[in-house]
Scaffold this motif. Structure first.
Motif, PDB file in Angstrom:
ATOM      1  N   SER A   2       7.582  15.854   0.261  1.00 54.12           N
ATOM      2  CA  SER A   2       8.519  16.962   0.077  1.00 54.12           C
ATOM      3  C   SER A   2       8.192  17.809  -1.143  1.00 54.12           C
ATOM      4  N   ASP A   3       7.572  17.208  -2.185  1.00 58.73           N
ATOM      5  CA  ASP A   3       7.235  18.014  -3.352  1.00 58.73           C
ATOM      6  C   ASP A   3       6.188  19.070  -3.002  1.00 58.73           C
ATOM      7  N   MET A   4       5.208  18.692  -2.175  1.00 58.45           N
ATOM      8  CA  MET A   4       4.216  19.665  -1.721  1.00 58.45           C
ATOM      9  C   MET A   4       4.863  20.712  -0.803  1.00 58.45           C
ATOM     10  N   GLN A   5       5.799  20.257   0.031  1.00 57.71           N
ATOM     11  CA  GLN A   5       6.501  21.192   0.909  1.00 57.71           C
ATOM     12  C   GLN A   5       7.287  22.215   0.090  1.00 57.71           C
ATOM     13  N   THR A   6       7.916  21.747  -0.980  1.00 60.80           N
ATOM     14  CA  THR A   6       8.693  22.645  -1.837  1.00 60.80           C
ATOM     15  C   THR A   6       7.801  23.697  -2.483  1.00 60.80           C
ATOM     16  N   ILE A   7       6.651  23.271  -2.986  1.00 62.43           N
ATOM     17  CA  ILE A   7       5.710  24.208  -3.598  1.00 62.43           C
ATOM     18  C   ILE A   7       5.259  25.252  -2.581  1.00 62.43           C
ATOM     19  N   LEU A   8       4.909  24.810  -1.393  1.00 56.88           N
ATOM     20  CA  LEU A   8       4.466  25.734  -0.350  1.00 56.88           C
ATOM     21  C   LEU A   8       5.558  26.718   0.025  1.00 56.88           C
ATOM     22  N   ARG A   9       6.749  26.206   0.230  1.00 57.94           N
ATOM     23  CA  ARG A   9       7.847  27.057   0.672  1.00 57.94           C
ATOM     24  C   ARG A   9       8.159  28.125  -0.374  1.00 57.94           C
ATOM     25  N   ASN A  10       8.325  27.730  -1.631  1.00 55.15           N
ATOM     26  CA  ASN A  10       8.694  28.670  -2.693  1.00 55.15           C
ATOM     27  C   ASN A  10       7.579  29.673  -2.992  1.00 55.15           C
TER      28      ASN A  10
END
Length: 396
Positions: free
Chosen positions: A104-112
């Motif tokens: 999820s931390d990588m997902q958060t970086i990608l999304r933002n």
């Protein structure tokens, strides 16, 4: 502008790497590679691949901010279908509770970062799947640009394992600026399945000690077992069947030998079917009586059907058959697929690693549901080569 990335996981020495490349229309390019950090349980092919894509997007965002870019189009390529699917679908919400899926931390970086590129710089982004290892059948110079870039990045991930110690995989993962906050347990950052991880943590020590003693496991073997698969399998059963399955798992079935030793029967501990040896929990799986063998053969046939229904790879199925059928005193599989070689080097390497790990845990324990976590990674790796990756649920 186009970009490509790749990821790699080496299970024997617990290392993981990613590599990325950006190429402009005029042929100029920028490339990089590095480690994939995180606790061993979270260091997967998914994390390696998604970190490669995150690196691509972050580099573009730095360029956009530095040179005040106000419009543009970026297309990235990845050979791991689950990551491609996630980037194509996007994110409707971003909350700590809901984003503790895989990495999820990588997902958060990608999304933002993607949102910032779109709203502040007018840069649109698209992601496409590309089949990997196409250079094994075709000359590299004759391949499309995106395929050639992917092949180069596959080689770059292997080279990244030779970086200095400072640039090799680390257990610790910080709270990233774009992430905002994170949850840690005993210094390990939780990047997947936050609610269930917290619930399990409270009773973990007592359960762990019991399992170590009951099944004769070492700390290393305990960590290598894919416990979540067992949990999901048990959840499918009714309460009565679940109780029986748990008794079988921990060798507490009321066999003749157990009842005789407890003084609950006075005659004999012999198996009531074959009448040749004591009926123990282990004897149930290899009783020579005709009815017992017929039942085991029927159960095995049904298991194979279920595994195929869940789209389990034939590579895994034939490995299990080769090691489990002798334990069940059943004849080997008569199937042409049992003689087919594994052509991909990465898949073959992971297969041999899974077989070795399961041998250390015990193939008899796989019959009870204690399987190596490498089987899960192997299946994911095989799925990633499929352009139409099966949409699996946690129960598959």
């Amino acid at each position: 502008m186009v970009g490509a990335s790749d990821g790699s996981v080496r299970y024997d020495d617990a290392l993981s790497t990613h590599a990325w490349i950006l190429q402009a229309p005029d042929g100029s390019e920028l490339a990089g590679s590095g480690p994939v950090d995180g606790a061993t349980r979270y260091r997967t092919s998914h994390r390696a691949e998604i970190q490669g894509q995150a690196a691509l997007i972050l580099i573009i965002s730095l360029f956009a901010k530095c040179y005040n870019i106000l419009c543009g189009k970026l297309t990235t390529f990845c050979d791991y279908q689950p990551v491609v699917t996630k980037l194509q679908k996007g994110w409707r919400m971003l909350r700590l509770k809901h984003t503790k899926g895989p990495d999820s931390d990588m997902q958060t970086i990608l999304r933002n970062t993607l949102e910032t590129l779109r709203t502040e710089h007018g840069i649109t982004h698209s992601t496409e799947w590309v089949r990997s290892h196409q250079d094994r059948q075709t000359d590299l110079r004759s391949l499309p640009k995106e395929v050639a870039l992917n092949i180069r990045m596959d080689d770059a991930t292997k080279t990244a394992y030779n970086l200095s110690q400072t640039w090799l995989t680390q257990e610790s993962v910080p709270v990233y600026n774009l992430e905002g906050c994170a949850v840690y347990i005993n210094g390990i950052k939780i990047v997947s399945s936050l609610p269930s991880t917290l619930a399990e943590h409270w009773h973990m020590e007592d359960a762990r000690n019991y399992l170590l003693e009951r099944h004769g496991l070492t700390d290393t073997l305990f960590r290598n077992i894919h416990w979540s698969s067992l949990r999901y399998s048990l959840k499918k059963f009714t309460c009565h069947r679940r109780a029986t399955a748990v008794k079988a798992l921990h060798r507490h079935l009321p066999t003749q030998n157990k009842l005789f030793n407890q003084g609950r029967i006075a005659m004999t501990s012999l198996c009531p079917r074959c009448l040749q040896t004591a009926e123990t929990n282990a004897h149930i799986y290899c009783c020579s009586h005709t009815d017992s063998m017929t039942q085991r053969k029927s159960d095995w046939t049904e298991l194979v059907k279920q595994l195929k229904r869940n789209r389990t790879s034939l590579i895994i199925l034939r490995a299990w058959s080769a090691h489990l059928l002798p334990l069940l005193s059943l004849p080997p599989m008569e199937d042409i697929t049992t003689t087919l070689p594994v052509f991909d080097d990465d898949i073959n390497y992971m297969l041999q690693y899974a077989i070795q790990d399961q041998s250390e845990i015990g193939w008899d324990k796989l019959l009870l549901g204690l399987g190596s976590s490498v089987w899960k990674s192997l299946q994911s790796g095989i799925d990633s080569y499929n352009p139409k990756t099966p949409q699996r649920t946690a129960e598959d």
